[in-house]
Design a protein around this motif. Structure first.
Motif, PDB file in Angstrom:
ATOM      1  N   THR A 288      40.729  39.404  42.326  1.00 28.79           N
ATOM      2  CA  THR A 288      39.235  38.783  42.554  1.00 28.79           C
ATOM      3  C   THR A 288      39.020  37.401  43.027  1.00 28.79           C
ATOM      4  O   THR A 288      40.183  36.471  43.228  1.00 28.79           O
ATOM      5  N   ALA A 289      37.685  37.166  43.177  1.00 33.72           N
ATOM      6  CA  ALA A 289      37.506  35.787  43.322  1.00 33.72           C
ATOM      7  C   ALA A 289      37.839  34.701  42.765  1.00 33.72           C
ATOM      8  O   ALA A 289      38.352  32.878  42.842  1.00 33.72           O
ATOM      9  N   GLU A 290      37.670  35.405  41.059  1.00 32.54           N
ATOM     10  CA  GLU A 290      38.512  33.946  40.068  1.00 32.54           C
ATOM     11  C   GLU A 290      39.733  34.064  40.314  1.00 32.54           C
ATOM     12  O   GLU A 290      40.340  33.922  38.927  1.00 32.54           O
ATOM     13  N   GLY A 291      40.818  34.988  41.046  1.00 33.72           N
ATOM     14  CA  GLY A 291      41.975  34.964  40.216  1.00 33.72           C
ATOM     15  C   GLY A 291      42.103  36.449  39.679  1.00 33.72           C
ATOM     16  O   GLY A 291      41.294  37.552  39.651  1.00 33.72           O
ATOM     17  N   GLN A 292      43.452  36.808  39.137  1.00 40.47           N
ATOM     18  CA  GLN A 292      43.978  38.087  37.978  1.00 40.47           C
ATOM     19  C   GLN A 292      42.880  38.563  37.383  1.00 40.47           C
ATOM     20  O   GLN A 292      42.716  37.504  36.622  1.00 40.47           O
ATOM     21  N   VAL A 293      42.208  39.274  37.015  1.00 39.22           N
ATOM     22  CA  VAL A 293      41.030  39.231  36.023  1.00 39.22           C
ATOM     23  C   VAL A 293      40.964  40.638  35.989  1.00 39.22           C
ATOM     24  O   VAL A 293      41.171  41.444  36.569  1.00 39.22           O
ATOM     25  N   GLY A 294      40.731  41.306  34.157  1.00 36.96           N
ATOM     26  CA  GLY A 294      40.302  42.877  33.952  1.00 36.96           C
ATOM     27  C   GLY A 294      39.250  42.659  33.831  1.00 36.96           C
ATOM     28  O   GLY A 294      38.637  41.874  33.719  1.00 36.96           O
ATOM     29  N   LEU A 295      38.958  43.626  34.802  1.00 34.40           N
ATOM     30  CA  LEU A 295      37.116  43.925  34.823  1.00 34.40           C
ATOM     31  C   LEU A 295      36.692  45.079  34.054  1.00 34.40           C
ATOM     32  O   LEU A 295      35.136  45.169  34.231  1.00 34.40           O
ATOM     33  N   ILE A 296      37.429  45.712  33.381  1.00 33.44           N
ATOM     34  CA  ILE A 296      36.469  46.678  32.216  1.00 33.44           C
ATOM     35  C   ILE A 296      37.688  46.794  31.179  1.00 33.44           C
ATOM     36  O   ILE A 296      38.206  46.333  31.322  1.00 33.44           O
ATOM     37  N   GLU A 357      29.288  44.207  43.635  1.00 40.08           N
ATOM     38  CA  GLU A 357      28.453  44.574  44.990  1.00 40.08           C
ATOM     39  C   GLU A 357      29.823  42.538  45.052  1.00 40.08           C
ATOM     40  O   GLU A 357      29.826  42.474  45.844  1.00 40.08           O
ATOM     41  N   SER A 358      29.631  41.940  43.942  1.00 42.23           N
ATOM     42  CA  SER A 358      30.372  40.726  44.357  1.00 42.23           C
ATOM     43  C   SER A 358      31.846  41.364  43.962  1.00 42.23           C
ATOM     44  O   SER A 358      32.764  40.185  44.403  1.00 42.23           O
ATOM     45  N   VAL A 359      32.278  42.073  43.301  1.00 38.56           N
ATOM     46  CA  VAL A 359      34.148  42.549  43.830  1.00 38.56           C
ATOM     47  C   VAL A 359      33.968  43.851  44.470  1.00 38.56           C
ATOM     48  O   VAL A 359      35.109  43.961  45.082  1.00 38.56           O
ATOM     49  N   LYS A 360      32.898  44.220  46.047  1.00 34.96           N
ATOM     50  CA  LYS A 360      33.749  45.227  46.459  1.00 34.96           C
ATOM     51  C   LYS A 360      34.292  45.219  47.433  1.00 34.96           C
ATOM     52  O   LYS A 360      35.289  45.388  48.018  1.00 34.96           O
TER      53      LYS A 360
END
Length: 802
Positions: A288-296, A357-360
């Motif tokens: 993502t914009a933050e780099g590799q990150v777990g979303l849930i 919306e921020s990760v789409k």
């Protein structure tokens, strides 16, 4: 300087964690389990207290070697597989393979893959949990005892390749019993009478006749309905009572595994298997914009608990987006089932500030759809209830009492974000009351009759299961656990025990029904829903340290072993006899049976071999067998032996086969109009057969592939795949084109089964210009074709057109 070694299950998870732990940690992946019970034998010592004979899984030898090598250099070892029973088992097996005391290892539980959670988990490691491991081990051995000892009996009695499972077979029984309840259901007639009424102000509204002559109105036939209509239609319709009250609707709790699978199926059409695969990716981390990150958070859970920090964050978001009135006075708490593991959380976004919306722009369409579902449900579960103004009016007309109800949404509450879908319901009567909008009404007000509508209805059978409703049924009855639902549904369909009707409803096949009947007859205890649920509770007791796992297995295996021995001699024989039906043979009048052939089911006369009549068949919506009409005589003789050719149906459509089979095996393909197609002459290769010396030729398969075969077929059956011009990277033999059971092309080593290298992507005899890998591959996706390097550490890629 020695590094700490942290071992997780998946490479994707390893990449996410490595980013946050930095250079002092070596992060490696076991790629799932590294050991298991052997695939070709029971692997459980029944004479020595159920000792399991674990062995390194084929293909995992290299992984184990690399883990051992890294462990020797590490100053401390952290075991961080998933935070559930399966993960605990993987951690124990890794520790056993690496050697040393279990006390030396640090067990890390990642419930979410964010920087803070990862660092916090590593700084506060636990010890390996022997009780949780024993629980998983007992479950694995139970499943092996049932599956590996019942399945061979089914092979002998019914058909090779069948399988039985401790939980799978009970789930199948639920589907079979539901189908039989539907088939046995006899609709009951009933009637309703509704009145369309008009007050001083619009709209026209509908009221239902609830009482007639001071008794509940429940007419069973048209005569009773007409009697009521005649009695009320000339009477004045007078409002007797108007009740107004506020109704609250609370939001649904946050997702657990089972409810996520159900709602993803209802709202998105995703199967439980697909849902879990997508959730795994969202949990393990995406760029993502933050780099590799777990979303849930972790997606295998039966707990509805939510972390205080997450609650505070989402309450602030709700207030900012919707206003203070949408935030309840205190965070909503939801009760979990008694068996839930409260150390886990519900499934939620790792941060509610990461809106869909921020990760789409970083997620694929199906990933985004599931993330949006999880985000919406989590936010909604912490919002204020929706409020409705509900009005109910009672209106008399002579001896009849009508009721009308309506409601108006007064405050959206959580419905501004999310509304839960519902499964279709079965029941005795269809739903006829619908809340609409009522006009202003007052006591003693006379309203005008616009029309009276008597309607005939019939009670409805229970609905067939969908994948979503079967998951709910399994959960409610305590059968299986969240991590097993998806695999159970996949196995039932893969083994053709269950098919989908209209791509939605689960229907048991005749094979599924007969297997269920045989198992219930021979293994009644194992097939009981209550027994299976009780066994799950006992496994929970093992995890909590209340029950010894070997004693549990001993108590189970005593009665089970007696049932096994009895089934070997007493289970009904279906193989060679078929499944009996009451359908009469059109040739000789004897009964016909359903038999299982190479290409599926067919009807065959019980008078075989004197009567050789066979027929294809279909089923109607109620499962009734409809015999197919005999296929027409093509009027063509065999070009090889002169016997008449017959039309046959195969997995790829109709074809002509010689009636002298098996003496003559000649077949002819048919074109789209049903006319025989001339056989294409095989293309000569100029090579000699290594077995018999005849010429090798190139032949076509029915699904469009090609292969090399001996021209002396069928006397000589030598064949091999078409070479790709690329050598196998594992053993140096040729890579050849092959076809899967479903006709999909893939590319495997010609040295199979000694070498099992295979790939879906077509190898190209062209070295990689970046890393000099000996070949590239052609990858085909919905977006088009690309040429890329199969070396995962090399990023070479270009369009196929270049």
């Amino acid at each position: 300087m020695p590094k700490s070694l942290l071992i997780v299950e998946s490479p994707a998870k390893a990449r996410t964690i490595k980013k946050y732990l930095g250079k002092n940690f070596e992060v490696m992946a076991s790629v799932g389990h590294i050991v298991d019970l052997p695939p070709t034998k029971l692997g459980v010592d029944l004479e020595h207290n159920f000792d399991p004979a674990y062995q390194v899984i084929k293909g995992k030898e290299k992984v184990v070697r690399e883990l051992k090598k890294a462990a020797k250099k590490a100053n401390s070892i952290y075991l961080a597989p998933d935070p559930d029973r399966e993960g605990e088992a993987i951690a124990w097996h890794i520790a056993q393979e690496l050697g040393g005391s279990p006390e030396e290892y640090k067990r890390v539980l990642f419930h979410e893959l964010t920087k803070k959670a990862i660092k916090q988990a590593v700084e506060n490691p636990n010890k390996l949990d022997i009780n949780r491991f024993d629980s998983q081990q007992a479950r694995r051995i139970l499943d092996r005892l049932v599956g590996y000892q019942i399945s061979p009996i089914l092979w002998d009695k019914v058909k090779r390749g069948l399988s039985a499972g401790r939980v799978q077979s009970v789930a199948l029984r639920l589907v079979v019993e539901r189908e039989r309840a539907i088939q046995a259901f006899e609709p009951q007639e009933y009637w309703t009478v509704t009145a369309d009424l008009k007050a001083d102000e619009p709209p026209v509204f509908t009221a239902r006749l609830a009482k007639f002559k001071d008794k509940k109105f429940d007419p069973k036939n048209e005569k009773q309905a007409d009697e009521a209509v005649k009695a009320v239609k000339e009477q004045p319709f007078i409002v007797q009572k108007v009740t107004k009250r506020e109704r609250k609707q609370n939001p649904a709790p946050p997702f657990i595994t089972s409810t996520l699978q159900q709602e993803a199926y209802r709202k998105l059409g995703y199967t439980p298997k697909r849902t879990m695969a997508l959730a795994q990716r969202l949990y393990e981390g995406l760029e993502t914009a933050e780099g590799q990150v777990g979303l849930i958070t972790y997606m295998r859970t039966d707990s509805t608990r939510l972390a205080d920090e997450a609650l505070a964050e989402v309450r602030d978001l709700i207030e900012e987006r919707f206003g203070k009135e949408y935030v309840p006075a205190k965070p909503a708490a939801y009760k979990s089932r008694s068996s839930a593991q409260e150390a886990h959380e519900a499934i939620r976004p790792t941060s509610s500030l990461r809106t869909p919306e921020s990760v789409k722009n970083y997620l694929k369409r199906d990933e985004l759809a599931l993330y949006r579902l999880i985000w919406n449900r989590f936010v909604a579960c912490q919002m204020a209830p929706a409020r409705y103004d509900r009005t109910q009016a009672e209106i008399t007309a002579g001896p009849g009492l009508f009721r009308a109800s309506g409601q108006i949404l007064k405050f959206k509450g959580f419905t501004a974000v999310y509304v839960e879908d519902k499964d279709e319901k079965g029941g005795k009567k269809i739903q006829i009351d619908k809340d609409g909008l009522l006009p202003p009404l007052a006591k003693d007000q006379v309203v005008d009759l616009v029309g009276l509508d008597p309607k005939q209805h019939f009670t409805q059978p229970p609905p067939r299961f969908t994948e979503a409703s079967l998951v709910r049924e399994l959960e409610e009855k305590g059968i299986g656990r969240p991590s097993t639902y998806a695999s159970i549904l996949s196995t039932l369909q893969d083994k053709e025990y269950v098919t989908k009707f209209k791509k939605r409803h689960l229907i048991p096949s005749p094979l599924g029904m007969i297997v269920t009947d045989l198992l219930v007859e021979s293994f009644s205890r194992v097939m009981e829903v209550d027994f299976t649920a009780g066994l799950e509770r006992e496994l929970d007791d093992v995890e909590e340290g209340k029950r010894n796992w070997r004693e549990l297995l001993t108590d189970f295996y005593g009665p089970f072993s007696h049932a096994l021995e009895k089934a070997k001699t007493e289970m009904r024989q279906i193989k060679g006899k078929g499944m009996p039906t009451d359908i009469k043979c059109p040739t000789c009048g004897q009964n016909m049976s359903i038999r299982l052939g190479k290409h599926g089911e067919f009807l065959a006369c019980d008078g075989y071999p004197e009567c050789k009549t066979t027929r294809d068949f279909t089923r109607d919506d109620n499962g009734k067998i409809i015999m197919a009409e005999p296929l027409p005589d093509p009027g063509i003789n065999c070009s090889e032996c002169g016997a008449p050719m017959q039309v046959k149906n195969g997995p790829y459509g109709s074809f002509l086969a010689c009636s002298a089979y098996p003496k003559c095996r000649n077949i002819m393909e048919l074109d789209e109009e049903g006319n025989p197609k001339e056989k294409e002459k095989p293309e000569a290769t100029g090579e000699k057969c290594p077995k018999c010396g005849h010429e090798l030729v190139i032949k076509k398969t029915r699904v469009g592939g090609k292969f090399i075969s001996c021209s002396n077929y069928p006397k000589c059956r030598y064949s091999r795949g078409m070479p790709t011009g690329v050598k196998c990277p594992d053993c140096g033999a040729d890579l050849v084109e092959k076809r899967s059971r479903r006709g999909k092309p893939f590319y495997g080593c010609d040295n199979y089964p000694k070498c099992q290298y295979a790939t879906w992507n077509k190898p190209l005899p062209e070295p990689c210009p970046d890393c000099n890998h000996p070949f590239l591959v052609l990858k085909t996706t919905k977006a088009g074709q690309t040429v890329q390097c199969p070396n995962k550490e090399c990023g070479y890629k270009r369009d196929a057109d270049e």
